[in-house]
Design an enzyme around this catalytic site. Structure first.
Site, short mmCIF file in Angstrom:
data_model
loop_
_atom_site.label_atom_id
_atom_site.label_comp_id
_atom_site.label_asym_id
_atom_site.label_seq_id
_atom_site.Cartn_x
_atom_site.Cartn_y
_atom_site.Cartn_z
N CYS A 2 92.91 44.12 48.56
CA CYS A 2 94.20 43.78 49.11
C CYS A 2 94.90 44.84 49.82
O CYS A 2 94.64 46.02 49.48
CB CYS A 2 95.11 43.55 47.82
SG CYS A 2 94.64 42.18 46.71
N ARG A 29 90.29 45.40 53.94
CA ARG A 29 90.58 45.49 52.24
C ARG A 29 90.55 44.26 51.67
O ARG A 29 90.41 44.21 50.45
CB ARG A 29 92.09 46.06 52.01
CG ARG A 29 92.03 47.27 52.85
CD ARG A 29 93.65 47.89 52.49
NE ARG A 29 93.60 48.36 51.00
CZ ARG A 29 93.29 49.52 50.36
NH1 ARG A 29 92.97 50.41 51.36
NH2 ARG A 29 93.39 49.73 49.23
N TRP A 78 92.41 40.26 48.33
CA TRP A 78 91.18 39.95 47.67
C TRP A 78 91.33 39.52 46.30
O TRP A 78 91.69 40.20 45.49
CB TRP A 78 90.41 41.25 47.72
CG TRP A 78 89.10 41.27 47.36
CD1 TRP A 78 87.92 40.87 48.06
CD2 TRP A 78 88.35 41.57 45.86
NE1 TRP A 78 86.77 41.02 47.54
CE2 TRP A 78 86.84 41.31 46.26
CE3 TRP A 78 88.78 41.85 44.69
CZ2 TRP A 78 86.23 41.35 45.13
CZ3 TRP A 78 87.90 41.89 43.76
CH2 TRP A 78 86.70 41.78 43.94
N ASN A 104 98.84 45.13 45.23
CA ASN A 104 97.43 45.70 45.27
C ASN A 104 97.10 46.26 43.91
O ASN A 104 97.70 47.44 43.66
CB ASN A 104 97.09 46.69 46.49
CG ASN A 104 95.83 47.36 46.57
OD1 ASN A 104 94.91 46.57 45.84
ND2 ASN A 104 95.46 48.58 46.71
N GLY A 105 96.20 45.64 43.26
CA GLY A 105 95.95 46.09 41.86
C GLY A 105 95.65 44.97 40.91
O GLY A 105 95.56 43.65 41.32
N GLU A 486 69.99 52.18 50.97
CA GLU A 486 71.31 51.87 51.74
C GLU A 486 70.93 51.00 52.79
O GLU A 486 71.70 50.08 52.99
CB GLU A 486 71.46 53.30 52.45
CG GLU A 486 72.81 53.35 53.41
CD GLU A 486 73.86 52.69 52.90
OE1 GLU A 486 74.15 52.27 51.56
OE2 GLU A 486 75.04 52.32 53.68
N LYS A 490 72.69 47.35 52.94
CA LYS A 490 73.55 46.86 54.47
C LYS A 490 73.17 45.48 54.71
O LYS A 490 73.88 44.74 55.14
CB LYS A 490 73.14 47.83 55.59
CG LYS A 490 73.83 49.23 55.64
CD LYS A 490 75.10 49.31 56.01
CE LYS A 490 76.10 49.35 54.65
NZ LYS A 490 76.36 50.11 53.89
N GLU A 493 74.80 43.00 52.40
CA GLU A 493 76.12 42.95 52.54
C GLU A 493 76.43 42.16 53.80
O GLU A 493 77.24 41.10 53.78
CB GLU A 493 76.73 44.46 52.88
CG GLU A 493 77.19 45.18 51.60
CD GLU A 493 77.86 46.40 52.05
OE1 GLU A 493 79.10 46.48 51.66
OE2 GLU A 493 77.25 47.35 52.81
N HIS A 509 53.89 47.88 41.06
CA HIS A 509 54.27 47.64 39.41
C HIS A 509 54.76 46.24 39.48
O HIS A 509 55.26 46.01 38.07
CB HIS A 509 54.91 48.71 38.77
CG HIS A 509 53.93 50.05 38.80
ND1 HIS A 509 53.02 50.13 37.84
CD2 HIS A 509 54.12 51.02 39.42
CE1 HIS A 509 52.59 51.33 38.17
NE2 HIS A 509 53.21 51.97 38.91
N LYS A 612 86.92 46.82 51.23
CA LYS A 612 86.47 47.92 51.66
C LYS A 612 86.63 49.08 50.48
O LYS A 612 85.63 49.63 50.19
CB LYS A 612 87.00 48.47 53.05
CG LYS A 612 86.67 49.78 53.26
CD LYS A 612 85.99 49.73 54.51
CE LYS A 612 85.53 51.11 54.94
NZ LYS A 612 84.10 51.11 55.08
C1 AGP Z 1 79.52 50.10 51.52
O1 AGP Z 1 78.83 49.41 52.62
C2 AGP Z 1 79.93 49.10 50.37
N1 AGP Z 1 81.15 48.49 51.23
C3 AGP Z 1 80.35 49.81 49.24
O2 AGP Z 1 79.02 49.80 48.51
C4 AGP Z 1 81.13 51.24 49.09
O3 AGP Z 1 80.20 52.08 49.45
C5 AGP Z 1 81.38 51.53 47.48
O4 AGP Z 1 82.40 50.49 47.19
C6 AGP Z 1 82.09 52.98 47.31
O5 AGP Z 1 83.22 52.95 48.10
P1 AGP Z 1 83.88 54.36 48.29
O6 AGP Z 1 82.80 55.26 48.98
O7 AGP Z 1 85.05 54.13 49.12
O8 AGP Z 1 84.02 55.06 47.09
#
Ligand code: AGP
Length: 617
Positions: A2, A29, A78, A104-105, A486, A490, A493, A509, A612
């Site tokens: 949010c 967000r 969100w 937000n929360g 990583e 990506k 996501e 395995h 985010k």
């Molecule tokens: C990254 O592409 C993601 N959106 C997510 O995994 C992110 O890295 C994770 O939520 C951690 O966020 P931060 O680094 O702000 O703590």
């Protein structure tokens, strides 16, 4: 999670347009629904709906509100409590449509509070936790006529996390902002306009002067002025220090790129160069603290966790002590019975607001053991910095794409700089050797620039060649497992593909049973001490018909010869450069994910269901 934007101004402006632009800059967000409320002539004017901001704007003309209106609150959601529908969109109002709230929360005790308010005759329209708040304020205003006191009393009843912005139809020049655990920043153009927002880029086009609201602080925003109070003592205003943010607004705009994700990948060289300027004193401080530790943990979430996995390797190489990496959501559960005295925690977070991470370090600091927290974050003044003993700020600039890219490489760089500082302090390597590692680290921006210059067509070709394969693996050994994981994250996501980063050794395995003729496997293969064994793993897949794509250094021969397609990272294969390969190899995988998203007509900046900053457990 949010985005909140509030503005109160004495300037002759289109308040709806500015509010709309404000939440557009916060859309990363959350983008399930959005809404704006403006206020004029003792009335509130609300427009809100479910969907992405641009779509709602087309339908509702979010920039068209009464011209005289000089105050607005805007929200991009969100969804947590209640589906993403029009009725659940923010702002939420009280029974008389006089009080508007954006949030937000998450309020944890909303069921009890809702029942209490229902029994008093309040009428609720949505399924959200947020709607409690305007009704609580309404209730409090009945017993005392002061909005500030009513807000303070209302939020004292709330348990949970909140960044709130509140306005009242009868208070033409007032926004009340209050926070606990969810970020809220106040921006100010002296004497003219005051803003509040979940994140700085929202008001960056107008001002870089801001105050960072702390937990249980309340801000009363008037046009061009702001007063601060402690929620538990609202009779006396408190002083806060103004901060100047040195981000340029250009950094928070697309600047000719189609998407923020692509722009931010191209910004990696600059982000690295800026982060190399972290002061030697802070690096030395970090390094000395790690040297004094008996036990070291490293913790984070998502991309930051994979940066931690890479950093742990690099730091351990010079420190010679084991570092245990634990995902922050599991931190307390794993260590509840074994957290030792004099432990150090390295906590990594792009946003500095990830709630699971904050909870982990808070728990550790509040324990009887004397635990210290060293944090690495991209955001000055974020919550993590307030719970840390020492902080390194990466200098990636604002990262708007939901998928973290440039912050990942700067997080590894920051850890590498600490590692080399340790090397200087303990002197197990000669100065000459250490200098060679520095030279290699300093060359990483150039390597990425050279790669980006020449390899885009190859990446697009690979994306097209993988079109029919809905799942496959990135396989690696040693430090490159972090790169592989990583890369897999990506693709999941942004391209909605189940691509898994996995240990090449461990893959036999189980996962190897997926391999058929033409099944693609991407090997991350820098020439480190795992290289020869990786060749063995590669052969296991190749002999079963796997299509081998490899990521290697420029002069590689052995793995390149065994591969169907080779991506060459233009860097030397010596041990100095190879140590930092997660920094130089990851752009290839980020681009693969980016172009795969485009191939599937997906918006890489706004992956489905993601936000985010994750401020819920
Ligand atoms: C990254 O592409 C993601 N959106 C997510 O995994 C992110 O890295 C994770 O939520 C951690 O966020 P931060 O680094 O702000 O703590």
């Amino acid at each position: 999670m949010c985005g909140i934007f509030g503005i109160v101004s004495r300037k002759d402006i289109n308040i709806g347009k500015i509010a709309l632009e404000g939440i557009k800059r916060l859309e990363y967000r959350g983008y399930d629904s959005c809404g704006i409320v403006t206020q004029y002539d003792s009335k509130l004017f609300v427009k809100k709906d479910a969907g992405k901001i641009d779509v709602i704007h087309k339908k509702l003309k979010l920039d068209e509100f009464p011209n005289e209106s000089k105050l607005a609150l805007a929200h991009t959601r969100w969804a947590t409590h209640g589906a993403p529908t029009k009725i659940n969109s923010h702002p939420h109002l009280d029974c008389n449509d006089k009080i508007a709230v954006i949030h937000n929360g998450i309020l944890e005790n909303f069921i009890e509070l809702r029942e209490e308010l229902l029994s008093k005759g309040h009428i609720f329209k949505s399924e959200t936790d947020t709607e409690i708040i305007p009704h609580l304020i309404e209730d409090n205003l009945k017993t005392n006529g002061d909005l500030k006191i009513a807000v303070a009393n209302a939020i004292k009843k709330c348990i949970g996390a909140y960044g709130l912005a509140i306005c009242h139809a009868d208070y033409p020049d007032t926004i009340i902002a209050v926070r606990r655990e969810s970020p809220l920043i106040i921006g100010i153009e002296d004497g003219k306009t005051t803003y509040c927002a979940s994140d700085i880029p929202a008001f960056l086009p107008y001002t870089n002067k801001c105050y960072i609201l702390e937990d249980d602080e309340m801000a009363i925003l008037k046009a061009g002025t702001v007063e601060f109070y402690d929620v538990n003592n609202i009779s006396v205003p408190k002083q806060k220090e103004i901060q100047k943010i040195d981000w340029s607004i250009k950094a928070a705009e697309k600047g000719g790129y189609k998407h923020f994700m692509l722009k931010e990948i191209y910004e990696e060289p600059t982000a690295l160069r800026q982060t190399m300027k972290i002061s030697n004193d802070s690096l030395k401080d970090f390094a000395e603290t790690l040297l004094s530790a008996e036990r070291i943990y490293i913790t984070a979430a998502g991309t930051s966790f994979y940066a931690a996995l890479a950093g742990k390797f690099i730091i351990t190489k010079f420190l010679g002590k084991y570092i245990q990496a634990i995902e922050c959501s599991e931190f307390k559960i794993e260590l509840e019975n074994s957290l030792e005295e004099n432990s150090i925690i390295i906590a990594i977070s792009q946003s500095g607001e990830t709630i699971d991470l904050i909870e982990a370090i808070r728990w550790a600091k509040e324990s009887k053991q004397r635990v210290k927290v060293l944090s690495i974050t991209n955001i000055v003044g974020s919550t993590i910095t307030r719970h840390s003993d020492k902080v390194l700020i990466t200098q990636a600039g604002p990262e708007i794409g939901v998928a973290a890219t440039k912050t990942f490489v700067t997080q590894i760089l920051a850890q590498s700089l600490v590692a080399l500082e340790i090397a200087k302090l303990i002197r197990t390597e000669s100065n000459d050797e250490i200098q060679k590692y520095y030279n290699a680290l300093y060359s990483t921006p150039k390597v990425i620039e050279n790669f980006l210059e020449k390899n885009i067509d190859l990446i697009k070709y690979i994306v097209r060649s993988l079109e029919k394969n809905l799942n496959f693996f990135f396989l690696a050994r040693g430090i490159s497992i972090a790169t592989a994981k990583e890369g897999g994250l990506k693709l999941k996501e942004v391209a909605c593909r189940f691509i898994e980063g996995y240990s090449a050794a461990h893959a036999k395995h189980g996962p190897i049973s997926l391999v058929r003729e033409g099944y693609p496997i991407i090997f991350i293969a820098p020439p480190d001490n795992t290289y020869e064994r990786l060749i063995g793993n590669l052969m296991e897949f190749k002999s079963r018909g796997g299509k081998i794509i490899s990521l290697v250094v420029k002069e590689d021969k052995k793995i390149a010869d065994l591969s169907d397609i080779t991506i060459r990272i233009p860097q030397p294969g010596d041990k100095y450069h190879t140590l930092f390969s997660p920094i130089t190899f990851i752009p290839a995988l980020q681009l693969l994910a980016y172009y795969a998203a485009l191939e599937h007509n997906l918006d890489p900046d706004k992956p489905l269901n993601l936000a985010k900053t994750v401020t819920v457990h």
